[in-house]
Design an enzyme around this catalytic site. Structure first.
Site, short mmCIF file in Angstrom:
data_model
loop_
_atom_site.label_atom_id
_atom_site.label_comp_id
_atom_site.label_asym_id
_atom_site.label_seq_id
_atom_site.Cartn_x
_atom_site.Cartn_y
_atom_site.Cartn_z
N GLY A 46 16.71 11.23 62.11
CA GLY A 46 17.94 11.10 62.95
C GLY A 46 19.05 10.70 62.32
N GLN A 51 27.69 7.34 62.97
CA GLN A 51 27.50 7.09 61.48
C GLN A 51 28.17 7.75 60.51
OE1 GLN A 51 22.94 7.44 62.33
NE2 GLN A 51 22.95 5.87 60.91
N CYS A 93 16.96 2.36 59.45
CA CYS A 93 18.65 2.89 59.98
C CYS A 93 19.16 3.40 58.64
CB CYS A 93 19.33 1.77 60.63
SG CYS A 93 20.73 2.80 61.42
N HIS A 135 17.28 4.73 69.66
CA HIS A 135 17.99 4.49 68.38
C HIS A 135 19.39 5.05 68.39
CE1 HIS A 135 18.12 3.12 63.99
NE2 HIS A 135 18.74 3.97 64.03
N GLU A 136 18.99 6.51 68.26
CA GLU A 136 20.46 7.25 68.20
C GLU A 136 21.37 7.12 69.23
OE1 GLU A 136 20.77 8.16 65.32
OE2 GLU A 136 18.64 8.51 64.84
N HIS A 139 23.46 4.13 68.69
CA HIS A 139 24.71 4.31 67.90
C HIS A 139 25.80 4.93 68.70
CE1 HIS A 139 23.02 3.38 63.66
NE2 HIS A 139 22.05 4.22 63.99
O1 GNR Z 1 15.61 7.52 59.30
C1 GNR Z 1 15.50 6.94 60.48
N1 GNR Z 1 13.89 6.58 60.54
C2 GNR Z 1 13.78 5.88 61.73
C3 GNR Z 1 12.42 5.12 61.71
C4 GNR Z 1 12.23 4.55 62.82
C5 GNR Z 1 12.97 4.35 64.09
C6 GNR Z 1 14.21 4.94 63.94
C7 GNR Z 1 14.65 5.66 62.92
S1 GNR Z 1 16.12 6.64 62.87
C8 GNR Z 1 16.40 6.49 61.08
C9 GNR Z 1 17.92 7.17 60.90
C10 GNR Z 1 19.03 6.55 61.34
O2 GNR Z 1 19.70 5.59 60.91
N2 GNR Z 1 19.48 7.08 62.46
O3 GNR Z 1 20.55 6.30 63.28
NI NI Z 2 20.44 4.37 62.72
#
Ligand code: GNR
Ligand code: NI
Length: 169
Positions: A46, A51, A93, A135-136, A139
């Site tokens: 993601g 970012q 991340c 998670h996204e 951000h």
């Molecule tokens: O690449 C990513 N792997 C991931 C693994 C487990 C939970 C969330 C992620 S998101 C991350 C890419 C990223 O930093 N997205 O903001």
């Molecule tokens: Ni991230």
């Protein structure tokens, strides 16, 4: 299409709250192409516009495995709701290179968003898709996975990242 630079913690731009997208224009679609290219190149599952230092409420996710066709999902102006249950993933991340951490989040969520054509869609997600969406979405609100850790782990990961960042400039 172009690769863009991914900001690393503790860059202050990672703390900015992104603004809604008014209209899904060709310029926005070009940005989305760059985001996807940058995500695949990293590689990551993601990437949020935040970012890349871009204050727009856009993220992309692709959970397809190496031997599967790509499955790019685009989320513009996402709205999360109906968070239920809990799950813990060992998250990475791209803004914390090498800094994985176990993070507790909702097990299932609902998301409403616009796609790259400006069409509204709704999705119920669980498992890694639910983790990635949360998670996204964090951000876009200037929230980082480090904020979800207990104070000791937060300090250790924060220092590790600040040192790595200082060594690379
Ligand atoms: O690449 C990513 N792997 C991931 C693994 C487990 C939970 C969330 C992620 S998101 C991350 C890419 C990223 O930093 N997205 O903001
Ligand atoms: Ni991230």
């Amino acid at each position: 299409m172009a690769l863009r630079e991914i900001l690393h913690y503790p860059d202050p731009r990672l703390r900015e709250v992104a603004d809604p997208v008014d209209e899904v224009t060709d310029e926005i679609r070009t940005l989305i192409e760059d985001m996807a290219e940058t995500m695949y190149d990293a590689p990551g599952v993601g990437l949020a516009a935040t970012q890349l230092g871009i204050k727009k409420r856009i993220f992309v996710i692709d959970l397809a495995g190496d031997d599967e066709p790509s499955d790019l999902r685009v989320f513009i102006n996402p709205e999360l709701s109906d968070a239920a249950g809990t799950q813990t993933w060992d998250e990475g991340c791209l803004s914390f290179p090498g800094g994985n951490a176990e993070i507790k989040r909702a097990a299932t969520i609902r998301v409403r968003a616009l796609d790259a054509n400006g069409q509204a869609f709704e999705l119920e997600a669980d498992g890694l898709m639910a983790v990635a969406i949360q998670h996204e979405n964090d951000h876009l609100n200037g929230i980082l996975m480090i904020d979800k850790l207990n104070p000791l782990k937060k300090r250790l990961l924060g220092r590790k990242m600040s040192k790595a960042q200082a060594a690379s400039v």
